[in-house]
Motif scaffolding. Structure first.
Motif, mmCIF file in Angstrom:
data_model
loop_
_atom_site.group_PDB
_atom_site.id
_atom_site.type_symbol
_atom_site.label_atom_id
_atom_site.label_comp_id
_atom_site.label_asym_id
_atom_site.label_seq_id
_atom_site.Cartn_x
_atom_site.Cartn_y
_atom_site.Cartn_z
ATOM 1 N N LEU A 87 8.559 -9.202 -7.778
ATOM 2 C CA LEU A 87 7.386 -9.970 -7.361
ATOM 3 C C LEU A 87 7.003 -11.021 -8.394
ATOM 4 O O LEU A 87 6.367 -12.029 -8.068
ATOM 5 N N SER B 294 1.486 -14.644 -1.594
ATOM 6 C CA SER B 294 1.699 -13.298 -1.055
ATOM 7 C C SER B 294 2.137 -12.323 -2.142
ATOM 8 O O SER B 294 1.655 -11.188 -2.204
ATOM 9 N N ASP B 295 3.036 -12.774 -3.023
ATOM 10 C CA ASP B 295 3.507 -11.895 -4.106
ATOM 11 C C ASP B 295 2.390 -11.613 -5.112
ATOM 12 O O ASP B 295 2.314 -10.511 -5.665
ATOM 13 N N SER C 164 0.332 -8.887 -3.706
ATOM 14 C CA SER C 164 1.052 -7.608 -3.780
ATOM 15 C C SER C 164 0.986 -7.018 -5.190
ATOM 16 O O SER C 164 0.834 -5.803 -5.360
ATOM 17 N N TRP D 293 -2.273 -5.464 -5.706
ATOM 18 C CA TRP D 293 -2.344 -4.175 -5.013
ATOM 19 C C TRP D 293 -1.690 -3.082 -5.859
ATOM 20 O O TRP D 293 -2.229 -1.980 -5.980
ATOM 21 N N GLU E 202 -1.405 -0.588 1.580
ATOM 22 C CA GLU E 202 -0.979 -1.934 1.212
ATOM 23 C C GLU E 202 -1.473 -2.928 2.251
ATOM 24 O O GLU E 202 -1.417 -2.680 3.457
ATOM 25 N N ASP E 203 -1.948 -4.063 1.791
ATOM 26 C CA ASP E 203 -2.457 -5.086 2.693
ATOM 27 C C ASP E 203 -1.311 -5.788 3.407
ATOM 28 O O ASP E 203 -0.228 -5.975 2.824
ATOM 29 N N SER F 188 0.958 -8.763 4.637
ATOM 30 C CA SER F 188 1.284 -10.018 3.965
ATOM 31 C C SER F 188 0.638 -11.193 4.692
ATOM 32 O O SER F 188 0.703 -11.290 5.919
ATOM 33 N N GLY G 261 1.689 -14.137 4.575
ATOM 34 C CA GLY G 261 2.718 -15.114 4.939
ATOM 35 C C GLY G 261 2.427 -16.466 4.319
ATOM 36 O O GLY G 261 2.189 -16.581 3.115
ATOM 37 N N PRO H 110 -4.031 -12.787 6.326
ATOM 38 C CA PRO H 110 -3.184 -12.353 7.440
ATOM 39 C C PRO H 110 -3.816 -12.710 8.788
ATOM 40 O O PRO H 110 -5.026 -12.682 8.967
#
Length: 383
Positions: A311, A345-346, A349, A352, A366-367, A369, A371, A376
């Protein structure tokens, strides 16, 4: 003098209110010069007092009392802030940016009233700063307010005091010649305006002749405070202090984009908590990863084995000595219309992962993504 005031009121058809009047600097009733003497207006005794408030501003023996202003008004500001926090003006209710704006609109003016014509000492300015920290901490939920004030554009009270005084002095240029302030300035050798307020550092920093345009004056005020903050950042960089503050964007005139860019509530919460150091600074705990005995820290989270290292590949390369997460957050656009960066997005993450490591006993889903969007897209199922 009281007889003259009563005579003048009779001639012009108005009346003073003895119940709202008092005598300052009067001799004691037990002194030989005033033994048995009473001050009266329309036959009503006027009391002798040590302090008298006029239009909410306290006056004492030597004139306006700046110390009494702080003592009289800070209590009301704290009570009002407590009332607002009880109805949701805090980070768990409203957004941090909205809480800060409510504070600047409704609370700060309550204890700033009268400061523009006051001459504060250094201890009094420090008392103001502590009061602001307490008020900000009430809606922030923490005593560590320095970063929160920076990202929400709440300046130090020392600058606010200088700003209010400078604006007041500038406005006196447009007062009519028969106004009381101008008459006192022109008739007295020493006045609060000429000997005190005009010696303000912010006012003295303005070029001569003083600008007429409000826009130019505002820009000069912002540049002055920005320069002060930049110098402070350089000083703390040498000593290694204020790591979280130095990790933020240096601008003091615009809020941090993480406070207003469109995103989910959870994503914004994690970004703000990273800014405030809430992931690692709230408790000295071990990381639940395979590195036994390693404490959670901002540096460790970048190399923790429990985090998907791939990530980090999409994050922008950070300069030497700069945390990659901080650099990525600082690289976010300032306007939503510019769209999210490729690493958005990364980045979410990674935050998270950090959240799960800091709360190992909780199950944090986890949420989804986002995109190529800021948040989202919600897909509603049709039964």
């Amino acid at each position: 003098m009281l007889d003259l005031a009563a005579t003048h009121s009779h001639l012009l058809g108005y009346r003073w209110n003895p119940a709202k009047s008092a005598v300052l600097n009067a001799p004691s009733t037990t002194s030989s010069s005033s033994l048995g003497f009473e001050f009266t207006l329309y036959g009503v005794n006027i009391p002798r007092v040590e302090e008298f408030s006029y239009l909410g501003v306290p006056f004492r023996k030597k004139g306006l009392s700046s110390g009494a202003i702080l003592a009289n008004r800070l209590g009301g500001a704290i009570k009002t802030m407590a009332l607002l926090t009880s109805i949701g003006v805090h980070r768990n209710g409203f957004s941090l940016l909205l809480c800060a704006r409510i504070y600047k609109t409704f609370i700060r003016p309550k204890f700033e009233y009268g400061l523009a014509i006051s001459r504060l000492t250094a201890p009094e300015v420090l008392k103001l700063e502590r009061a602001q920290n307490k008020l900000v901490g009430m809606f922030l939920g923490s005593n560590h307010t320095k970063v929160a004030k920076h990202i929400t554009c709440i300046p130090a009270m020392s600058h606010r005091y200088n700003l209010l005084v400078s604006k007041y002095v500038l406005r006196t240029r447009y007062l009519p010649d028969d106004s009381l302030v101008i008459l006192l300035r022109d008739s007295l050798k020493y006045t609060r305006l000429t000997e005190g307020l005009k010696q303000n550092k912010l006012y003295l920093s303005l070029p001569d002749p003083k600008p007429e345009s409000p826009t130019i004056i505002k820009q000069l005020f912002q540049a002055y405070y920005q320069n002060l903050c930049d110098q402070e950042r350089l000083k703390t960089a040498r000593t290694g202090k204020d790591v979280l503050l130095r990790a933020c964007r240096p601008s003091t005139s615009a809020p941090d984009p993480v406070l207003y860019l469109p995103m989910t509530t959870v994503a914004r919460s994690r970004l703000v908590r990273w800014r405030l150091g809430r992931f690692t600074a709230m408790a000295r705990e071990e990381c639940p990863c395979q590195d036994f005995g390693v404490l959670l820290s901002r540096a460790h989270l970048l190399e923790c084995r429990a985090v998907d290292a791939s990530l980090f590949d999409s994050l922008p390369a950070a300069p030497p000595g700069i945390n990659r997460i901080d650099h990525a957050i600082n690289s976010l656009p300032t306007k939503a219309i510019q769209g999210p960066p490729p690493f958005w997005s990364d980045l979410l993450s990674l935050l998270w992962y950090f959240d799960t490591l800091c709360h190992p006993s909780k199950i944090i889903p986890e949420d989804p993504s986002p995109g190529s969007s800021w948040s989202p897209t919600r897909v509603e199922s049709v039964a």
